[in-house]
Each structure stands twice: as structure tokens, then as C-alpha cells.
Write a protein that holds these residues in place. Sequence first.
Motif, short mmCIF file in Angstrom:
data_model
loop_
_atom_site.label_atom_id
_atom_site.label_comp_id
_atom_site.label_asym_id
_atom_site.label_seq_id
_atom_site.Cartn_x
_atom_site.Cartn_y
_atom_site.Cartn_z
N PHE A 179 2.42 2.85 -7.51
CA PHE A 179 2.16 3.72 -8.66
C PHE A 179 2.98 3.32 -9.88
O PHE A 179 2.71 3.80 -10.98
CB PHE A 179 2.46 5.18 -8.28
CG PHE A 179 1.66 5.67 -7.11
CD1 PHE A 179 0.33 6.02 -7.27
CD2 PHE A 179 2.23 5.74 -5.84
CE1 PHE A 179 -0.41 6.47 -6.18
CE2 PHE A 179 1.49 6.19 -4.76
CZ PHE A 179 0.16 6.54 -4.93
N ALA A 180 3.98 2.48 -9.70
CA ALA A 180 4.85 2.07 -10.81
C ALA A 180 4.35 0.75 -11.40
O ALA A 180 3.96 -0.17 -10.67
CB ALA A 180 6.28 1.91 -10.32
N SER A 181 4.37 0.66 -12.71
CA SER A 181 3.93 -0.57 -13.37
C SER A 181 5.06 -1.59 -13.50
O SER A 181 4.79 -2.77 -13.71
CB SER A 181 3.36 -0.26 -14.76
OG SER A 181 4.33 0.39 -15.56
N ALA A 235 10.20 12.77 -19.72
CA ALA A 235 10.18 12.31 -18.32
C ALA A 235 10.71 13.43 -17.43
O ALA A 235 11.66 14.12 -17.81
CB ALA A 235 11.02 11.05 -18.15
N LEU A 236 10.10 13.57 -16.27
CA LEU A 236 10.50 14.61 -15.32
C LEU A 236 10.88 13.95 -14.01
O LEU A 236 10.11 13.17 -13.44
CB LEU A 236 9.35 15.58 -15.09
CG LEU A 236 9.63 16.72 -14.10
CD1 LEU A 236 10.66 17.70 -14.68
CD2 LEU A 236 8.34 17.45 -13.73
N TYR A 237 12.07 14.28 -13.50
CA TYR A 237 12.53 13.75 -12.22
C TYR A 237 12.23 14.75 -11.11
O TYR A 237 12.46 15.96 -11.27
CB TYR A 237 14.02 13.44 -12.27
CG TYR A 237 14.34 12.21 -13.07
CD1 TYR A 237 14.40 10.96 -12.47
CD2 TYR A 237 14.55 12.29 -14.45
CE1 TYR A 237 14.68 9.83 -13.21
CE2 TYR A 237 14.82 11.17 -15.20
CZ TYR A 237 14.88 9.94 -14.57
OH TYR A 237 15.14 8.80 -15.30
N VAL A 238 11.72 14.24 -10.02
CA VAL A 238 11.33 15.05 -8.87
C VAL A 238 11.88 14.39 -7.61
O VAL A 238 11.83 13.16 -7.48
CB VAL A 238 9.79 15.17 -8.78
CG1 VAL A 238 9.39 15.91 -7.52
CG2 VAL A 238 9.23 15.87 -10.00
N GLY A 279 5.37 7.87 -10.93
CA GLY A 279 5.71 6.46 -11.13
C GLY A 279 5.61 6.01 -12.57
O GLY A 279 5.96 4.86 -12.88
N LYS A 280 5.15 6.88 -13.46
CA LYS A 280 5.01 6.55 -14.88
C LYS A 280 6.00 7.39 -15.70
O LYS A 280 6.94 6.86 -16.29
CB LYS A 280 3.58 6.82 -15.36
CG LYS A 280 2.48 6.25 -14.48
CD LYS A 280 2.43 4.75 -14.49
CE LYS A 280 1.14 4.21 -13.85
NZ LYS A 280 0.89 4.68 -12.46
N HIS A 295 14.17 3.66 -13.12
CA HIS A 295 13.38 3.89 -14.33
C HIS A 295 14.13 4.65 -15.43
O HIS A 295 13.58 4.86 -16.51
CB HIS A 295 12.11 4.66 -13.98
CG HIS A 295 11.25 3.98 -12.96
ND1 HIS A 295 10.55 2.82 -13.23
CD2 HIS A 295 11.00 4.28 -11.66
CE1 HIS A 295 9.90 2.44 -12.15
NE2 HIS A 295 10.15 3.30 -11.18
N GLY A 296 15.37 5.06 -15.17
CA GLY A 296 16.07 5.90 -16.13
C GLY A 296 16.37 5.23 -17.46
O GLY A 296 16.31 5.87 -18.51
#
Length: 300
Positions: free
Chosen positions: A39-41, A220-223, A124-125, A134-135
Motif C-alpha cells: 500500500f506504500a509508494s 497525516a494520521l498515525y494508527v 500507507g499514504k 514515513h514521518g
Amino acid sequence: MDDAIIIGGSFAGLTAALYIARARRRVCVIDDGTPRNRFASRSHGFLTRDGSDPLDMLSQAREQLGAYPTARFVKGLATGVSGGIDDFAVTLRSGDVLNSRRIVLAFGVSDVLPDLPGLAERWGKTVLACPYCHGYEFADRQLGVLQSHPMSAMQANLIADWGPVTFFLDGHAPPEGEMMARLASRGVRVEPASVRALEGEGTSLSSILLADGRRLPIDALYVAPRSPLRSGIAEQLGCTIEQGRFGPIITTDAARMTSVAGVYAAGDIARANNALIAAASGAEAGIALHAGLVFEAIGN
């Protein structure tokens, strides 16, 4: 009969296979083509490949592994393993059965996401799990952490190093005493209202809609998702499984051997929650597996 069958062909599985192939042993990688990070580019933090497309990295890894004459690939899904050391039988969903002397489990975990409108399509985006992965790309922007796990408050404290953070309780009880003080000391804003939806253009994130009708800007939202094992094969084999922070983990020793003789585990199922660490654990498993074959043969 192969010397080793690797169940799972992402970073851990392919690295294990590479080391076994370089030891000139017969190795077969079984994979269904659905790696966790699909899901991550971009993949970050992998030395020399920082910012690369993870699917391109895996494609190049398969190409390089395929150059070794003792390595082969089987596209499919392993559904069961029977037998024991020196005589394992791996059954595929197709009904085919493959045999090997050793097994490496590298089938990974699944991410079970909170059921919120607009969340899954951004996974993932702009909906993220790991700030180290990704941070940096969202540094100094509006960040959020969703209360989805007992570790979420600690996650909010950590992510404050990357930018201003809102901790969305989503209607849950606030953290108690000392943790609230820590959040305040880190400048984390605590939002108690329930979250109704994530909003934004395409996979971007611009705001969070709260149950009371307010919209808060966010980039951005972290889960922290629950992460169960993707396969029941480890349980079927009788491997010892312990409870990790985000889901079950297969117990291994320092050589990545599970509690079952001849069965190794690497990657996310064995405490390796990013591509670089997963690859390192695969190398450990591959080296240990080969050494085990050698020393068994000479009676040591």
C-alpha cells in the motif's frame, strides 16, 4: 526435495532464500504476491534504497535471486505443513505438495484497521503506522494519532518529534494522570470527541470530521493496527507463539529457530516491523538454516 522452502516472498523471505542459494543449497520460495507494504509508494530507512518503491525493490530482489541456479519460485499460497525435520511436506492451495528438509516461515502479518470512512483507502499514504518509515515526509505539518491501541498514547508522545500532534481519543477515556502530563509536556493536544470520517482529495488527508460536526485540519494520521498472523501454519506445526504489542509473534531463539526443530521464522511474524530489520532477520535465518544442515551432516 529442496533443502529449504520459504513460505513468504517479501523482504525477510527473499533474503533468507538469497543466503541459502549463495550456500549452493536448493531453496524454493512460495509467495502469493501480496506483501504487507504494497500500500506504500515509497520505502524509507533501507540503506542505499531510501525512497524506493517497495514493489520495485522486491521485483529486483526476485530477479537477483533467480540468477542462482539452486533457487526457484512458486506462485501460490501455502495452506499447510506436515512432517518433520528432513522430511517436511508443504501443501499449496492448488493441491500441489512440495517437500523440503527445512522450513522458513516468513508469511507476515495482516493489518486490521479501524472501521472509519476514508481510512482504509489512505493506508500507507497519509494514514501511517511507523514514523521512522514515513514521518520525515510529513515533518512540521499537522499530525494526528488515533486512539486505536493501548500503545496509542505512547505513540503520540513519540510522534511529537516530527511536528504538532493532536491525539484523537475517538470517544475513549483519556489517559490517566502521568500519561496526560507527559502528553502536555510534549505539546500534544488531546481531542476527546469521536471521529466520524477522514476527508481529503484522493488519498491525501486535509481534515478529520468529528461527531459533533467540527472539522480539524490534518495532513497525516498515525494508527496502530492490530496485526494477526497471515497464516495458521505456525500453530498447525506447534510453534510456540507469544503475544506481542500489536498481535501474536512466533517465538524464536537467537538463530531464528522456532520451538519446532527444522522450522525457522523471520520478518514481521518474528518481531521485525520494517523492511530493513525484516531483511536482517531473513539473513539470520538463512545462515542458521544452512549451518544446521552442515553440522547435522557431520554429526555435530
